[in-house]
Design a protein around this motif. Structure first.
Motif, short mmCIF file in Angstrom:
data_model
loop_
_atom_site.label_atom_id
_atom_site.label_comp_id
_atom_site.label_asym_id
_atom_site.label_seq_id
_atom_site.Cartn_x
_atom_site.Cartn_y
_atom_site.Cartn_z
N ILE A 117 104.74 -8.56 73.14
CA ILE A 117 103.45 -8.74 72.27
C ILE A 117 102.41 -9.17 72.74
CG2 ILE A 117 102.85 -10.04 70.48
CD1 ILE A 117 105.83 -9.89 69.15
N VAL A 118 101.24 -8.75 72.58
CA VAL A 118 100.06 -8.99 73.43
C VAL A 118 99.17 -9.91 72.44
CG1 VAL A 118 97.82 -8.24 74.65
CG2 VAL A 118 99.96 -6.94 74.86
N PRO A 119 98.67 -11.03 72.95
CA PRO A 119 98.21 -11.86 72.08
C PRO A 119 96.93 -11.37 71.10
CG PRO A 119 98.97 -13.20 73.82
CD PRO A 119 99.06 -11.74 73.96
N ASP A 120 96.01 -10.83 71.90
CA ASP A 120 94.77 -10.28 71.50
C ASP A 120 94.68 -8.94 71.14
OD1 ASP A 120 93.61 -12.95 71.64
OD2 ASP A 120 93.41 -12.63 73.71
N ALA A 121 95.75 -8.46 70.39
CA ALA A 121 95.66 -7.03 70.30
C ALA A 121 96.69 -6.76 68.90
CB ALA A 121 96.30 -6.11 71.35
N ARG A 122 96.55 -5.44 68.49
CA ARG A 122 96.95 -5.27 67.23
C ARG A 122 98.61 -5.17 67.66
NH1 ARG A 122 99.28 -3.63 63.02
NH2 ARG A 122 98.74 -1.86 61.58
N ASN A 123 99.40 -5.39 66.85
CA ASN A 123 100.87 -5.60 66.96
C ASN A 123 101.58 -5.15 66.01
OD1 ASN A 123 103.54 -6.59 67.95
ND2 ASN A 123 103.05 -8.38 66.36
N GLY A 217 99.46 -20.62 66.50
CA GLY A 217 100.14 -19.27 66.60
C GLY A 217 99.67 -18.29 67.02
N ARG A 218 98.57 -18.43 68.24
CA ARG A 218 98.04 -17.33 68.71
C ARG A 218 98.14 -16.99 70.29
NH1 ARG A 218 91.86 -16.44 66.27
NH2 ARG A 218 92.67 -15.12 64.32
N SER A 219 99.03 -17.82 70.83
CA SER A 219 99.39 -17.71 72.40
C SER A 219 100.69 -18.20 72.64
CB SER A 219 98.11 -18.39 73.16
OG SER A 219 98.26 -19.51 72.92
N GLY A 220 100.80 -17.86 74.02
CA GLY A 220 102.03 -18.36 74.67
C GLY A 220 103.32 -18.05 73.95
N PHE A 221 103.32 -16.51 73.52
CA PHE A 221 104.45 -16.03 73.02
C PHE A 221 105.70 -15.71 73.88
CE2 PHE A 221 101.23 -13.72 70.35
CZ PHE A 221 100.85 -14.76 69.58
N ASP A 222 105.37 -15.39 75.28
CA ASP A 222 106.42 -15.22 76.12
C ASP A 222 106.91 -16.21 76.73
OD1 ASP A 222 103.88 -15.71 77.40
OD2 ASP A 222 104.27 -14.08 78.95
N GLN A 223 106.43 -17.48 76.38
CA GLN A 223 106.79 -18.73 76.99
C GLN A 223 108.10 -19.37 76.18
OE1 GLN A 223 105.92 -19.62 80.18
NE2 GLN A 223 104.85 -17.30 80.07
N TRP A 224 108.99 -20.11 76.82
CA TRP A 224 109.86 -20.68 75.89
C TRP A 224 109.53 -21.74 75.25
CZ3 TRP A 224 114.47 -18.54 74.66
CH2 TRP A 224 114.92 -17.69 75.42
N GLN A 225 109.67 -21.95 73.94
CA GLN A 225 109.13 -23.13 73.26
C GLN A 225 110.31 -23.70 72.25
OE1 GLN A 225 105.64 -21.81 70.86
NE2 GLN A 225 105.86 -20.07 71.91
N THR A 226 109.88 -24.88 71.73
CA THR A 226 111.05 -25.38 70.65
C THR A 226 110.44 -25.85 69.52
OG1 THR A 226 112.52 -26.19 72.75
CG2 THR A 226 112.87 -27.17 70.49
#
Length: 314
Positions: A117-123, A217-226
């Motif tokens: 999933i690319v943050p700055d693109a259509r998904n 909610g707009r970045s860091g999707f590919d990083q583990w987060q809790t």
């Protein structure tokens, strides 16, 4: 080897385990919720079961559809100590699981990331962790269907595919309320309902709510987060684990008297119900503009663990 030496060797391991367990639960909530996750409803996703299967005593596949959703280990696997929900570009489908049991008040927490999933693109992919009135196997939570019934969906984390040029996720709680004058159930959405001026309750608006100066909610999707959420008899509240510190994030949603109109920050008491809980991904190409082939990727939604800490009873 004498007992004192053995104790010295294992004590650091015990302390490390204790610290790790405490780190996954906000210390200030210890008098409200059980600090230890309930094993019946929680999952570490590291059972090392045959064929990379998840624990079928706790979960089942979300019902498949002609488009959007599929079933089977091609779409969902418990692998390498985590749950992986795959999104297949060529098949236009992704996978998800649903809890076998419904449950309600407590502190929910989970560790997650996405790929593709690319943050700055259509998904076109829609990863989410959310609660619903049904389990996709024709079972419903009591009191959520039929005349005079009410219930509330809770989207702890839900990706949007609507934007032309951005991808974001949000946290909200739309409710479905029986309206006698219409003789039907009406969904409370972002836009006002039929002449009522109702609005959907939003904990985190992924398009504008910030933490430390950045939109959440707009970045860091590919990083583990809790992330965590309190489902308390009086309110809903989102939490974020920032390094080793839990912090409240977003807006508190209060449960109000039933004659108070739903709003961005309130939900009527009558909509509070137990829910079945969903973890997974979904192919959802709808949006303000048609999805282009080059914008569709393979994707995963990965969950390292999912914890449910029940509300303490007095």
């Amino acid at each position: 080897m004498n007992q004192s030496i053995i104790l010295l060797l294992i004590l650091p391991l015990l302390l490390a385990t204790q610290v790790e367990a405490q780190g996954l639960f906000p210390p200030e909530l210890k008098n409200i919720y059980a600090s230890k996750p309930d094993s019946k409803y929680s999952d570490e996703f590291n059972g090392k079961r045959k064929n990379n299967s998840f624990d079928t005593k706790k979960w089942h596949y979300r019902e498949s559809t002609k488009t959007g959703l599929g079933q089977g280990k091609e779409y969902v696997q418990e692998k390498d100590g985590k749950l992986i929900c795959y999104g297949h570009k060529n098949k236009r489908k992704a996978g998800a699981i649903v809890s076998n049991n419904y449950f309600q008040y407590g502190f929910y927490a989970f560790n997650w990331k996405t790929t593709g999933i690319v943050p700055d693109a259509r998904n076109a992919w829609h990863p989410s962790v959310w609660g619903s009135l049904n389990d996709t196997r024709r079972n419903n939570v009591p009191g959520t269907t039929g005349e005079n019934s009410n219930w509330m969906e809770i989207d702890i984390m839900e990706f949007s595919t609507w934007s032309k040029v951005k991808t974001d996720w949000s946290s909200d709680a739309p409710c479905y309320l029986w309206v006698d004058s219409l003789n039907k159930k009406v969904k409370v959405n972002i836009k006002p309902g039929p002449s009522f001026g109702w609005k959907k309750a939003i904990m985190i608006d992924g398009k504008k709510d910030k933490y430390k100066g950045e939109i959440i909610g707009r970045s860091g999707f590919d990083q583990w987060q809790t992330w965590g959420m309190e489902y308390h008899p009086e309110y809903l509240q989102m939490w974020y684990l920032d390094s080793e510190e839990w912090v409240k994030v977003g807006h508190r949603i209060n449960f109000s008297e039933n004659d108070v109109a739903p709003s961005l920050r309130t939900v009527p008491n009558k909509a509070r119900k137990p829910l079945y809980w969903y973890l997974g991904n979904l192919f959802l190409p709808q949006g303000k503009t048609p999805i282009q082939e080059e914008q569709i990727t393979n994707s995963t939604f990965e969950v390292d663990w999912f914890h449910y800490h029940p509300l303490k009873t007095k």
